[in-house]
Design a protein around this motif. Sequence first.
Motif, PDB file in Angstrom:
ATOM      1  N   GLY A 109      74.165   0.366 -31.835  1.00 26.46           N
ATOM      2  CA  GLY A 109      72.712   0.108 -31.359  1.00 26.46           C
ATOM      3  C   GLY A 109      71.782   0.651 -32.391  1.00 26.46           C
ATOM      4  O   GLY A 109      70.661  -0.005 -32.454  1.00 26.46           O
ATOM      5  N   GLN A 110      71.885   1.522 -33.464  1.00 31.47           N
ATOM      6  CA  GLN A 110      71.395   1.752 -34.651  1.00 31.47           C
ATOM      7  C   GLN A 110      71.107   0.501 -35.500  1.00 31.47           C
ATOM      8  O   GLN A 110      69.742   0.203 -35.976  1.00 31.47           O
ATOM      9  CB  GLN A 110      71.688   2.984 -35.475  1.00 31.47           C
ATOM     10  CG  GLN A 110      72.010   4.238 -34.635  1.00 31.47           C
ATOM     11  CD  GLN A 110      70.619   4.975 -34.460  1.00 31.47           C
ATOM     12  OE1 GLN A 110      69.809   5.179 -35.235  1.00 31.47           O
ATOM     13  NE2 GLN A 110      70.398   5.121 -33.136  1.00 31.47           N
ATOM     14  N   GLU A 143      71.279  -2.411 -34.246  1.00 34.09           N
ATOM     15  CA  GLU A 143      70.407  -3.607 -33.663  1.00 34.09           C
ATOM     16  C   GLU A 143      69.010  -3.359 -33.076  1.00 34.09           C
ATOM     17  O   GLU A 143      68.308  -4.050 -33.392  1.00 34.09           O
ATOM     18  CB  GLU A 143      70.944  -3.638 -32.081  1.00 34.09           C
ATOM     19  CG  GLU A 143      72.503  -4.217 -31.969  1.00 34.09           C
ATOM     20  CD  GLU A 143      73.138  -4.425 -30.590  1.00 34.09           C
ATOM     21  OE1 GLU A 143      72.579  -3.848 -29.621  1.00 34.09           O
ATOM     22  OE2 GLU A 143      73.967  -5.177 -30.501  1.00 34.09           O
ATOM     23  N   ALA A 144      68.724  -1.917 -33.053  1.00 30.39           N
ATOM     24  CA  ALA A 144      67.186  -1.378 -33.066  1.00 30.39           C
ATOM     25  C   ALA A 144      66.660  -1.806 -34.384  1.00 30.39           C
ATOM     26  O   ALA A 144      65.362  -2.208 -34.222  1.00 30.39           O
ATOM     27  CB  ALA A 144      66.992   0.198 -32.681  1.00 30.39           C
ATOM     28  N   SER A 145      67.280  -1.611 -35.534  1.00 30.32           N
ATOM     29  CA  SER A 145      66.699  -1.940 -36.910  1.00 30.32           C
ATOM     30  C   SER A 145      66.297  -3.195 -36.766  1.00 30.32           C
ATOM     31  O   SER A 145      65.058  -3.727 -37.062  1.00 30.32           O
ATOM     32  CB  SER A 145      67.809  -1.444 -37.927  1.00 30.32           C
ATOM     33  OG  SER A 145      67.810  -0.358 -37.771  1.00 30.32           O
ATOM     34  N   ARG A 146      67.256  -4.213 -36.341  1.00 34.22           N
ATOM     35  CA  ARG A 146      67.021  -5.605 -36.532  1.00 34.22           C
ATOM     36  C   ARG A 146      65.739  -6.041 -35.729  1.00 34.22           C
ATOM     37  O   ARG A 146      64.807  -6.813 -35.845  1.00 34.22           O
ATOM     38  CB  ARG A 146      68.307  -6.196 -36.243  1.00 34.22           C
ATOM     39  CG  ARG A 146      69.297  -6.272 -37.697  1.00 34.22           C
ATOM     40  CD  ARG A 146      70.702  -6.492 -37.138  1.00 34.22           C
ATOM     41  NE  ARG A 146      70.994  -7.843 -36.494  1.00 34.22           N
ATOM     42  CZ  ARG A 146      72.019  -8.080 -35.757  1.00 34.22           C
ATOM     43  NH1 ARG A 146      72.842  -7.286 -35.492  1.00 34.22           N
ATOM     44  NH2 ARG A 146      72.163  -9.294 -35.519  1.00 34.22           N
ATOM     45  N   ALA A 147      65.940  -5.485 -34.357  1.00 36.64           N
ATOM     46  CA  ALA A 147      64.994  -5.881 -33.481  1.00 36.64           C
ATOM     47  C   ALA A 147      63.608  -5.419 -33.755  1.00 36.64           C
ATOM     48  O   ALA A 147      62.710  -6.204 -33.163  1.00 36.64           O
ATOM     49  CB  ALA A 147      65.279  -5.080 -32.027  1.00 36.64           C
ATOM     50  N   LEU A 148      63.400  -4.333 -34.667  1.00 41.92           N
ATOM     51  CA  LEU A 148      62.038  -4.108 -35.179  1.00 41.92           C
ATOM     52  C   LEU A 148      61.723  -4.923 -36.248  1.00 41.92           C
ATOM     53  O   LEU A 148      60.457  -4.727 -36.843  1.00 41.92           O
ATOM     54  CB  LEU A 148      62.087  -2.591 -35.613  1.00 41.92           C
ATOM     55  CG  LEU A 148      62.050  -1.400 -34.302  1.00 41.92           C
ATOM     56  CD1 LEU A 148      62.284  -0.100 -35.004  1.00 41.92           C
ATOM     57  CD2 LEU A 148      60.755  -1.506 -33.748  1.00 41.92           C
ATOM     58  N   GLY A 149      62.557  -5.806 -36.697  1.00 48.72           N
ATOM     59  CA  GLY A 149      62.073  -6.510 -38.142  1.00 48.72           C
ATOM     60  C   GLY A 149      62.425  -6.088 -39.181  1.00 48.72           C
ATOM     61  O   GLY A 149      62.034  -6.588 -40.298  1.00 48.72           O
ATOM     62  N   LEU A 150      63.141  -4.925 -39.231  1.00 46.81           N
ATOM     63  CA  LEU A 150      63.559  -4.233 -40.490  1.00 46.81           C
ATOM     64  C   LEU A 150      64.318  -5.339 -41.437  1.00 46.81           C
ATOM     65  O   LEU A 150      65.288  -5.811 -40.899  1.00 46.81           O
ATOM     66  CB  LEU A 150      64.130  -2.801 -40.364  1.00 46.81           C
ATOM     67  CG  LEU A 150      62.977  -1.912 -39.579  1.00 46.81           C
ATOM     68  CD1 LEU A 150      63.899  -0.571 -39.315  1.00 46.81           C
ATOM     69  CD2 LEU A 150      61.605  -1.689 -40.253  1.00 46.81           C
ATOM     70  N   LYS A 151      64.179  -5.010 -42.654  1.00 40.76           N
ATOM     71  CA  LYS A 151      65.096  -5.932 -43.634  1.00 40.76           C
ATOM     72  C   LYS A 151      66.249  -5.014 -43.871  1.00 40.76           C
ATOM     73  O   LYS A 151      66.427  -3.781 -43.688  1.00 40.76           O
ATOM     74  CB  LYS A 151      64.339  -6.180 -45.086  1.00 40.76           C
ATOM     75  CG  LYS A 151      63.111  -6.950 -44.719  1.00 40.76           C
ATOM     76  CD  LYS A 151      63.080  -8.012 -45.930  1.00 40.76           C
ATOM     77  CE  LYS A 151      61.874  -8.742 -45.842  1.00 40.76           C
ATOM     78  NZ  LYS A 151      61.503  -9.273 -44.679  1.00 40.76           N
TER      79      LYS A 151
END
Lengths: 252, 226
Positions: free
Chosen positions: B117-118, B120-128
């Motif tokens: 989930g960590q 996925e949350a990062s990717r969902a926020l658009g972080l590279k």
Amino acid sequence: MTTALEDRPVMIKIHNMNKWYGDFHVLKGVSLDVRKGERIVICGPSGSGKSTLIRCINRLEEHKDGDILVDGTPLTDDTKNIDQIRSEVGMCFQQFNLFPHLTILENCLLAPMSVRKMSHNAATDIAMKYLEKVKIPDQADKYPNQLSGGQQQRVAIARALCMQPQVMLFDEPTSALDPEMIGEVLEAMEELAREGMTMICVTHEMGFARKVADRIVFMDKGQIVEINDPGSFFDTPKEMRTKTFLTQVLQH
Amino acid sequence: MEFDLLAIWGHRGILIEGVLTTLLISVISIPIAIILGAGICLLRISPKRTMRWPAVAYIELMRNIPLLILIFMVFYALPFYGIRISGFTTGIICLSAYGAAYFAEIFRGGVEAVPKGQFEASRALGLKYSFYMRRVIFPQLYSYVFPPGTNIALTMIKESSLLSMITVTELTYAASDINGRTFTPVETFATIALIYWGISTLFLKLAGSTQARLGAHDSNSAITLR
């Protein structure tokens, strides 16, 4: 609500989309248009593919066949394009997924500063604004584990909103919560709905669906079985499978 | 048979040099191994096959040959290709290279232990990718990597004794030297064992207190602070 829904531009277009996990056909020819400002609730038995469907919209899962367009941009393997879309599509997860080593405020600052290139001050202003909106500004300096589940989920909503997304996806946001905390999270979501956010919510909260949704999508076995307005969906469902599902969830 | 510690005391200069050399080699090699290991780990978990492959090959090579053979290859075989490296430098290179492979695997285990989930949350926020690995994933690693990492570092300290085989004047070499002069193997090697034990214990204490200090900011300990 000045313009009728049908007249508003399509925000998300899913056309004849298919997805497989190995041999398992999870999503079978799914098509759905979501208009700007529309509130969609997706429900259905577990394993029906509803989470997978919304996870395809920000490409946490890749679809294999068919098209998904977000605000006119098609989802492809192009990384730039995906990052762009992810910054416009906010998401809340069942397990909140806050970053445990960062404070509540830092959780909210990370993406606006890194992706939107905002200054620390500007990002802090926005973060505090949304933390106030979900009613937890006083917890800003705490760490996620010091908060209750309901508070953590509200922070997760605020964190997503800090990117000022066009669309919000909710993947069973209340399923991991103790019953007494469900209300506060649904309230924050209702508030968001009142403000005209485009929302797609996978949830089992039928009360919320009836109250907030413009349309309810019922999925079973990887297919969309029925799309209906809340009144008709609950009172005069078209499909047999919908009826069966409703009697199962509503008798509790 | 009497226990003649005076014979060793007479050669304490050799012992002290041995201790210092062992410490110096460890203090240089361990940080290099950690940094190199982190780099190899990043390659190892890269989504690109062309980057993963060299890392896998490296780790497999280092794990499947004895450290002593690696040391001999660098020290005795490389000169045939015109590359001459001192025993001390050979020691640093080999120990670092050896430790790095293990640290890489420990880091990889840590990354895999961070909940999905960590990511996925990062990717969902658009972080590279490079950003969220650095700011979200790696900071959560150390509670997973600290205990096994301490073990590898300790192993490196003790395995530095192999360098006595290529005339590096570290602790084990010093022991052989003193034993050769005094012919008191019982006293000499007992003393050396005790010194290794002392160094290891001190190191573990240091690692333990460092982990506790870092842990003060750890999310997991926030629960106990509540």
